[in-house]
Design a protein around this motif. Structure first.
Motif: not given
Length: 131
Positions: A26, A76-78, A88, A92, A103, A116
Motif C-alpha cells: 500500500c 489518492g492511495y494504492y 475494489p 475496500d 485508488w 472513491d
C-alpha cells in the motif's frame, strides 16, 4: 474525468506489489492538478497484511504536512490484490470514505484506477504520461 499518471508511478506500484507478495502492499499517490506524479510506498500496518491493507498513519500525516508546506497534494492511495483482481473488493467498499480521491489497485501485473465517491467506487479513466 481523466487523470494523468506518470509511467514511473505505474512502474513503482507494480514493483511494490511484486516485492510485497503474498502480502498486500500500500501507499500514497501524490501530485497536483489531476496528475499523479509520485507513488510513495507506506508500511502496511494491518493486523492481517495477507488479507487487508492499512496505510501507516505516520506516512499519511507526513504527506499532509508536506502538502501544507507547499509539497505535492495527496491525490489518492494504492494497494495490491495479490491473488485477486484490480477492482475494489467488498472489504475496500466497506472501508471507503467517499472522499473523491483516486485508488489504484494492482493485480495480475496491471493497475486499475477508481474514484472513491459518496456513491461508491467508480472507474477512473487515466492516461499514462512520461516520467
Amino acid at each position: 474525468m481523466v487523470i494523468e499518471v506518470s509511467s514511473d508511478v505505474i512502474a513503482t506500484v507494480i514493483a511494490e506489489a511484486a516485492r510485497a507478495g503474498p502480502a498486500e502492499c500500500c501507499g500514497l499517490l501524490l501530485g497536483r492538478s489531476g496528475r499523479i506524479s509520485e507513488a510513495r510506498p507506506a508500511a502496511n500496518v494491518a493486523a492481517e497484511p495477507l488479507l487487508r491493507f492499512e496505510i501507516d498513519p505516520a506516512a499519511l500525516f507526513a504527506v499532509h504536512r508536506e502538502a501544507r508546506a507547499g509539497g505535492p497534494e495527496l491525490i489518492g492511495y494504492y494497494h495490491s490484490h495479490p491473488s485477486g483482481h484490480p477492482r475494489p473488493s467488498a472489504t475496500d467498499c466497506e472501508h471507503a470514505s467517499g472522499d473523491d480521491r483516486a485508488w489504484a489497485i494492482v493485480a495480475g501485473g496491471g493497475v486499475a484506477f477508481w474514484r472513491d465517491t459518496t456513491n461508491g467506487f467508480e472507474p477512473l479513466s487515466h492516461c499514462v504520461v512520461d516520467g
